[in-house]
Design an enzyme around this catalytic site. Sequence first.
Site, PDB file in Angstrom:
ATOM      1  CB  ALA A 219      -0.882  -0.027   1.237  1.00 21.12           C
TER       2      ALA A 219
ATOM      3  N   GLY B 272       0.151  -5.468   0.198  1.00 24.67           N
ATOM      4  CA  GLY B 272      -0.860  -5.488  -0.852  1.00 24.67           C
ATOM      5  C   GLY B 272      -0.295  -6.005  -2.172  1.00 24.67           C
TER       6      GLY B 272
ATOM      7  CD  GLU C 194      -3.287  -8.411   1.256  1.00 20.24           C
ATOM      8  OE1 GLU C 194      -3.081  -7.184   1.149  1.00 20.24           O
ATOM      9  OE2 GLU C 194      -4.085  -8.898   2.067  1.00 20.24           O
TER      10      GLU C 194
ATOM     11  CD  GLU D  19       0.244  -6.655   4.937  1.00 21.71           C
ATOM     12  OE1 GLU D  19       1.021  -7.575   5.265  1.00 21.71           O
ATOM     13  OE2 GLU D  19      -0.188  -6.519   3.782  1.00 21.71           O
TER      14      GLU D  19
HETATM   15  N1  3HC Z   1       4.583   3.494  -0.249  1.00 23.48           N
HETATM   16  C1  3HC Z   1       5.110   4.627  -0.759  1.00 23.48           C
HETATM   17  N2  3HC Z   1       6.433   4.858  -0.820  1.00 23.48           N
HETATM   18  C2  3HC Z   1       7.243   3.888  -0.361  1.00 23.48           C
HETATM   19  C3  3HC Z   1       6.760   2.680   0.171  1.00 23.48           C
HETATM   20  C4  3HC Z   1       5.361   2.494   0.212  1.00 23.48           C
HETATM   21  N3  3HC Z   1       4.806   1.364   0.692  1.00 23.48           N
HETATM   22  N4  3HC Z   1       7.812   1.918   0.542  1.00 23.48           N
HETATM   23  C5  3HC Z   1       8.911   2.626   0.244  1.00 23.48           C
HETATM   24  N5  3HC Z   1       8.579   3.816  -0.284  1.00 23.48           N
HETATM   25  C6  3HC Z   1       9.474   4.882  -0.739  1.00 23.48           C
HETATM   26  C7  3HC Z   1      10.353   5.402   0.375  1.00 23.48           C
HETATM   27  O1  3HC Z   1       9.716   6.438   1.076  1.00 23.48           O
HETATM   28  C8  3HC Z   1      11.565   5.896  -0.391  1.00 23.48           C
HETATM   29  O2  3HC Z   1      11.245   7.177  -0.887  1.00 23.48           O
HETATM   30  P1  3HC Z   1      12.418   8.237  -1.186  1.00 23.48           P
HETATM   31  O3  3HC Z   1      13.242   7.654  -2.287  1.00 23.48           O
HETATM   32  O4  3HC Z   1      11.659   9.449  -1.525  1.00 23.48           O
HETATM   33  O5  3HC Z   1      13.171   8.325   0.087  1.00 23.48           O
HETATM   34  C9  3HC Z   1      11.649   4.972  -1.582  1.00 23.48           C
HETATM   35  O6  3HC Z   1      10.387   4.299  -1.648  1.00 23.48           O
HETATM   36  C10 3HC Z   1      12.726   3.940  -1.493  1.00 23.48           C
HETATM   37  O7  3HC Z   1      12.624   3.236  -0.271  1.00 23.48           O
HETATM   38  P2  3HC Z   1      13.892   2.512   0.332  1.00 23.48           P
HETATM   39  O8  3HC Z   1      14.999   3.496   0.473  1.00 23.48           O
HETATM   40  O9  3HC Z   1      13.444   1.767   1.540  1.00 23.48           O
HETATM   41  O10 3HC Z   1      14.268   1.502  -0.858  1.00 23.48           O
HETATM   42  P3  3HC Z   1      14.858   0.047  -0.801  1.00 23.48           P
HETATM   43  O11 3HC Z   1      15.048  -0.365  -2.195  1.00 23.48           O
HETATM   44  O12 3HC Z   1      15.987  -0.031   0.161  1.00 23.48           O
HETATM   45  O13 3HC Z   1      13.698  -0.843  -0.146  1.00 23.48           O
HETATM   46  C11 3HC Z   1      11.480  -1.695   0.076  1.00 23.48           C
HETATM   47  C12 3HC Z   1      12.533  -1.042  -0.841  1.00 23.48           C
HETATM   48  C13 3HC Z   1      11.951  -3.076   0.527  1.00 23.48           C
HETATM   49  C14 3HC Z   1      10.204  -1.821  -0.703  1.00 23.48           C
HETATM   50  C15 3HC Z   1      11.284  -0.843   1.356  1.00 23.48           C
HETATM   51  O14 3HC Z   1      11.065   0.488   0.947  1.00 23.48           O
HETATM   52  C16 3HC Z   1      10.114  -1.293   2.196  1.00 23.48           C
HETATM   53  O15 3HC Z   1      10.237  -2.209   2.975  1.00 23.48           O
HETATM   54  N6  3HC Z   1       8.965  -0.619   2.046  1.00 23.48           N
HETATM   55  C17 3HC Z   1       7.781  -0.943   2.798  1.00 23.48           C
HETATM   56  C18 3HC Z   1       7.069  -2.146   2.275  1.00 23.48           C
HETATM   57  C19 3HC Z   1       5.855  -2.488   3.091  1.00 23.48           C
HETATM   58  O16 3HC Z   1       5.892  -2.583   4.312  1.00 23.48           O
HETATM   59  N7  3HC Z   1       4.732  -2.688   2.406  1.00 23.48           N
HETATM   60  C20 3HC Z   1       3.518  -3.091   3.033  1.00 23.48           C
HETATM   61  C21 3HC Z   1       2.645  -1.911   3.170  1.00 23.48           C
HETATM   62  S1  3HC Z   1       1.201  -2.300   4.094  1.00 23.48           S
HETATM   63  C22 3HC Z   1       0.102  -2.937   3.020  1.00 23.48           C
HETATM   64  O17 3HC Z   1       0.433  -3.221   1.902  1.00 23.48           O
HETATM   65  C23 3HC Z   1      -1.312  -3.087   3.570  1.00 23.48           C
HETATM   66  C24 3HC Z   1      -2.172  -4.027   2.754  1.00 23.48           C
HETATM   67  O18 3HC Z   1      -2.250  -5.289   3.324  1.00 23.48           O
HETATM   68  C25 3HC Z   1      -3.579  -3.546   2.648  1.00 23.48           C
END
Ligand code: 3HC
Length: 696
Positions: free
Chosen positions: A63, A102, A105, A125
């Site tokens: 998400a 997501g 998913e 999550e």
């Molecule tokens: N949404 C929007 N932006 C995101 C994001 C997200 N979920 N995840 C990362 N970003 C952005 C960061 O803010 C960063 O922005 P910047 O360049 O402006 O600083 C950029 O992406 C790069 O992030 P990283 O420096 O962390 O890049 P890496 O390549 O090292 O890592 C990653 C990539 C593994 C995807 C890491 O960013 C990460 O773990 N992100 C979170 C993933 C996550 O937890 N997703 C689950 C969300 S909850 C969900 O999906 C709910 C659902 O069940 C309904």
Amino acid sequence: MNKSVVNYQLQDQLGIITINNPPVNALSHPVRAGLTEALEQAASDASSAVLIICEGRTFIAGADITEFGKTPQPPHLPDVIEAIESFSKPVVAALHGNALGGGLEVALAAHYRCAIASTKLGLPEVKLGLLPGAGGTQRLPRVVGVEAALDMMTSGAPINASKALDLGLIDKVLEGELETAAIDYAMALIAEGATVRPTSHRVAAVPEASDYYDQYLKKIERKSRGQIAPGYIVELVELSTRTDITAGQAVERERFMACRNSPQASAMQHVFFFYFATSKLPDIPSDTPILPVESVAVIGAGTMGGGIAMCLANAGVPVILVETKQEFLDRGMGVIKGNYATSVKRGRFSQAQADSFLANFSGTTNYADIANVDVVIEAVFENMDVKKEVFAKLDQACKPSCILATNTSYLDVDEIAGATNRPEQVIGAHFFSPANVMKLLEVVRAAKTSPQVVQTFMKLAKKIGKIAVAVRVCNGFVGNRMLKGYGRQAQLCLLEGASPEQVDSAMQDWGMAMGPIAVGDLAGLDIGYRSRRDQGIESRSVKESTLADTLVEMERLGQKSGSGYYRYDPETRQRQNDPAVESLIDEVAATWNVERRELSKDEIVERLVLSLINEGAAILQEGIAARPSDIDIVYLNGYGFPAWRGGPMFYADTLGLSVVVEKLQALQSSTGDACWTPSPLLIELAEAGKPLTSLN
Ligand code: 3HC
Ligand code: NAI
């Protein structure tokens, strides 16, 4: 359709949906809308199957965090996912980078999944105080089975493509270039007449043991202590084995909303959001050019030097270890080799990986051999004279562009920089022990450190897998400075009447990973003892360290000597209360004229946590940390503060700053202890009715 974010094209018989939403293809509103429109288009064209693929560095990483807290705009993710699963033609998801939350998913709703070998797949999550809210809790067990689904969802940890293949989470590991390989795979499925295969039609096997889920809850009890989501996940996985997906998803929705509306989710999402902010420094533009880092020297092959060198070597950076004598170098390399051997035994690395890491090491006792390295990280004894001597030598030996970093825990980095003719190249790099495991790194900006050097170090930290927080110079920087007051309160609680066990369990039950007294035993009581002597503090001359000084002089150094505040079973290392320590505490209390009394859990927690908050506020006011969230990130990643409480600064806001100030004032008047004088920043914000997080 929003063409720039989601594109659709028909290529032969394959409808290709390409998502392009940098940086991580998050499921923002235009992506959800674009996916829906693309599916509608594919439904009515000549395609025989549909491929979902992403451009850039990753598949959908989840998400969109920037939409958190906003009113969700339709189409909602569960509806998009339902549209994928019920699509009339086979849908293939091609994964690369990260398929998380997501994103996974979406992939679970596709009928076939393929991924390139380096892909990571996970449902993280739980780390946001949530549970998968778009069918993940119901589809994952149907695909990988109950046990693997529980492990993935309650830990939030991703798995790699080869494990995903073993579990049946993907059908194929792709070789070669992503798009070509994915199209070939999808075309092969069309050729063999593959049909739709809705995940929700599958059935997860019911575990044999009747108490399986109770046992599982017991297994994760310690890690999930205090959190709501893991228990719900277990309940929902069980449900997936005995109900259809519609009923399962209805309960998933309820539980998801309960999590989303909980203070835990706000706390954990605060952490998640600001985790990305720590790498952005308010006064240094993010495009500041960085210096190349091709090789690093680490001075001192002891506990910290060895661990730091391993982080570098594991990230592919050649590292030269420097010691005073060959025998110390050999000893240090011996420990490093032993650590790798243990990791191989435990399956963390393959032997080939460990060998390739070890190939990045070399060693020397001659500073002339490090003349050409780009960065030096010093990890010698914690003594200013030794550090200054080493830095003067490094200044002579290393090329002018070389960055000189010190891993000092407490010493003045400005003074260390003063021993060189290049103070703008000197920086603090405060790693945490064990350095190859702990994620936190305090990057200490000295008065003259150049922005370019700071930026280079922040990038290097990321490369070696650390969470870097930039801080300024003061005794103990952010983490250890706050810990001092926290540890002091723990000691005072002991003298005033609590037992080590009472202090530790109060803090652990509140959510800390470990109690402060047990942490002391783990780290070794001799470290603080030596540091106090180095600062010229006489043994037993200070009320709050008399007990610790006495224990060290009794050769009770903590776990390593078999006893400290507790006794440790030589076989199991299980801690036991020690009546001898109880008597000793009585004696020390009497020496300092402290009358012992009953202390409640609440009092212990309140005093320890308020001391963190008050010192944290002082640190902010002095500009040692740039943002309250930086302090939170330090405490969560370096000190075992519970993520679901958001960190000490966020937690202060949840208490309310006027309540915090009142409590501090009450403690100040009841004890007369200056440590309770509320930080002027707290008073100012409380009066203005603003939270600390308003400073983020
Ligand atoms: N949404 C929007 N932006 C995101 C994001 C997200 N979920 N995840 C990362 N970003 C952005 C960061 O803010 C960063 O922005 P910047 O360049 O402006 O600083 C950029 O992406 C790069 O992030 P990283 O420096 O962390 O890049 P890496 O390549 O090292 O890592 C990653 C990539 C593994 C995807 C890491 O960013 C990460 O773990 N992100 C979170 C993933 C996550 O937890 N997703 C689950 C969300 S909850 C969900 O999906 C709910 C659902 O069940 C309904
Ligand atoms: P250690 O005693 O395990 O290792 C120090 C090493 O430096 C020894 O191997 C010693 O031979 C070597 N050494 C001493 N003088 C040297 C010189 N002039 N040139 C080359 N090598 C030299 O100490 P440890 O615990 O690794 O600590 C090192 C630094 O890291 C200290 O500044 C300490 O405060 C800091 N630190 C320690 C943490 C810990 O938990 N141990 C945590 C964070 C920082």
